[in-house]
Design a protein around this motif. Structure first.
Motif, PDB file in Angstrom:
ATOM      1  N   MET A  14      27.707  46.819  42.936  1.00 45.97           N
ATOM      2  CA  MET A  14      27.663  47.734  44.087  1.00 45.97           C
ATOM      3  C   MET A  14      28.299  47.108  45.328  1.00 45.97           C
ATOM      4  N   PRO A  15      27.860  45.923  45.767  1.00 47.72           N
ATOM      5  CA  PRO A  15      28.541  45.340  46.933  1.00 47.72           C
ATOM      6  C   PRO A  15      29.991  44.967  46.647  1.00 47.72           C
ATOM      7  N   PHE A  16      30.288  44.614  45.388  1.00 48.95           N
ATOM      8  CA  PHE A  16      31.670  44.302  45.017  1.00 48.95           C
ATOM      9  C   PHE A  16      32.567  45.527  45.217  1.00 48.95           C
ATOM     10  N   GLY A  17      32.089  46.685  44.774  1.00 50.45           N
ATOM     11  CA  GLY A  17      32.845  47.918  44.956  1.00 50.45           C
ATOM     12  C   GLY A  17      32.976  48.308  46.423  1.00 50.45           C
ATOM     13  N   LEU A  18      31.916  48.088  47.189  1.00 45.03           N
ATOM     14  CA  LEU A  18      31.978  48.394  48.621  1.00 45.03           C
ATOM     15  C   LEU A  18      32.976  47.491  49.335  1.00 45.03           C
ATOM     16  N   ALA A  19      33.048  46.224  48.900  1.00 45.14           N
ATOM     17  CA  ALA A  19      34.037  45.313  49.487  1.00 45.14           C
ATOM     18  C   ALA A  19      35.450  45.808  49.194  1.00 45.14           C
ATOM     19  N   SER A  82      28.875  36.685  37.808  1.00 46.55           N
ATOM     20  CA  SER A  82      29.930  36.152  38.671  1.00 46.55           C
ATOM     21  C   SER A  82      30.147  36.997  39.918  1.00 46.55           C
ATOM     22  N   LEU A  83      29.807  38.287  39.859  1.00 43.43           N
ATOM     23  CA  LEU A  83      30.001  39.153  41.027  1.00 43.43           C
ATOM     24  C   LEU A  83      29.104  38.745  42.186  1.00 43.43           C
ATOM     25  N   ALA A  84      28.001  38.067  41.889  1.00 46.45           N
ATOM     26  CA  ALA A  84      27.115  37.586  42.954  1.00 46.45           C
ATOM     27  C   ALA A  84      27.796  36.518  43.794  1.00 46.45           C
ATOM     28  N   LEU A  85      28.804  35.836  43.238  1.00 46.32           N
ATOM     29  CA  LEU A  85      29.531  34.785  43.950  1.00 46.32           C
ATOM     30  C   LEU A  85      30.885  35.268  44.449  1.00 46.32           C
ATOM     31  N   ILE A  86      31.535  36.147  43.692  1.00 45.58           N
ATOM     32  CA  ILE A  86      32.858  36.635  44.095  1.00 45.58           C
ATOM     33  C   ILE A  86      32.762  37.514  45.338  1.00 45.58           C
ATOM     34  N   THR A  87      31.727  38.346  45.410  1.00 49.75           N
ATOM     35  CA  THR A  87      31.603  39.285  46.535  1.00 49.75           C
ATOM     36  C   THR A  87      31.511  38.583  47.888  1.00 49.75           C
ATOM     37  N   PRO A  88      30.615  37.596  48.078  1.00 50.72           N
ATOM     38  CA  PRO A  88      30.580  36.939  49.391  1.00 50.72           C
ATOM     39  C   PRO A  88      31.858  36.165  49.701  1.00 50.72           C
ATOM     40  N   MET A  89      32.551  35.687  48.672  1.00 52.65           N
ATOM     41  CA  MET A  89      33.837  35.026  48.889  1.00 52.65           C
ATOM     42  C   MET A  89      34.829  36.005  49.519  1.00 52.65           C
ATOM     43  N   LEU A  90      34.872  37.222  48.986  1.00 55.65           N
ATOM     44  CA  LEU A  90      35.755  38.250  49.537  1.00 55.65           C
ATOM     45  C   LEU A  90      35.342  38.662  50.937  1.00 55.65           C
TER      46      LEU A  90
END
Length: 234
Positions: A14-19, A82-90
């Motif tokens: 969800m946050p990945f898509g919002l990013a 992995s999305l838990a780490l990729i999202t804040p990186m973005l």
């Protein structure tokens, strides 16, 4: 005592898509087609959703021994961690760095390291542990392929050209290796389970990897290119 509800790892999508949605507005703003405020609000919402999901997931894993390891070693859901780490990186590259360059670069670097470590650990588990070919799905691109390509975009965004090139190489090598395996599974094995069918969108995303900004050594300047959207680089 209230029991914390189970938070599936794919909730971090969800946050990945919002990013990714925010990045569309960032690009539109850079081209003068939309106000920057919209992108800033979406980035803030994505950060809030990520933090809420993370807190909920940590409460869940703290409520029972072995829950985290069980999720990470799950051959279906594990790659979504992995999305838990990729999202804040973005989010750090897109939202923090433009306002606090040094802080943004530090956060990006920290999450790049964590992304690489998690991707390496998961790959080791897939090699060492029993992995059935039918359990493979395009979500397996997320830890190393999406992690590598989006780390490259994030590093380039904060001006770290050499690191961006290294991460781009990692993402491309992992894509070539995993891509052949996943495509063979999709072609020659039974179809994906219905809940996993949406992951087919990930199958066609890696070739759309964003170009890296030009480096000063090319003589064309070092201005970053428009930032890459997670929706087109995973």
């Amino acid at each position: 005592m209230m029991v914390a509800p189970r938070i599936p790892l794919n909730f971090f999508g969800m946050p990945f898509g919002l990013a990714g949605l925010a990045e569309l507005w960032v690009t539109a703003g850079r081209q003068g087609h939309a106000p920057d405020t919209v992108a800033d609000v979406l980035l803030a919402v994505a950060a809030l959703v990520w933090l809420t999901t993370l807190v909920g997931y940590l409460r869940y894993v703290a409520g029972g021994r072995g829950r985290l390891m069980a999720d990470l070693t799950d051959t279906v859901a594990g790659p979504f961690a992995s999305l838990a780490l990729i999202t804040p990186m973005l989010l750090a590259a897109q939202g923090l760095a433009p306002h606090a360059e040094s802080a943004g670069r530090i956060v990006v670097d920290v999450f790049i390291v964590l992304t690489v470590l998690l991707g390496g650990w998961l790959t080791g588990q897939w090699i060492y542990g029993p992995l059935v070919l039918d359990h493979l799905h395009p979500g397996y691109f997320l830890p190393t392929v999406a992690g590598g390509l989006l780390a490259a975009a994030s590093a380039a965004e904060v001006g770290q050209q050499r690191l961006a090139q290294v991460m781009l190489g990692l993402g491309l090598v992992c894509w070539l290796i995993l891509g052949s395996m996943i495509l063979a599974r999709l072609l020659f094995r039974p179809g994906l389970a219905t809940p996993l069918v949406p992951t087919l969108a990930i199958e066609v995303a890696p070739p759309q990897s964003p170009p890296l900004p030009t480096s000063p050594s090319t003589g064309t300047g070092s201005t970053p290119s428009p930032r890459a959207s997670p929706d087109t680089a995973c």
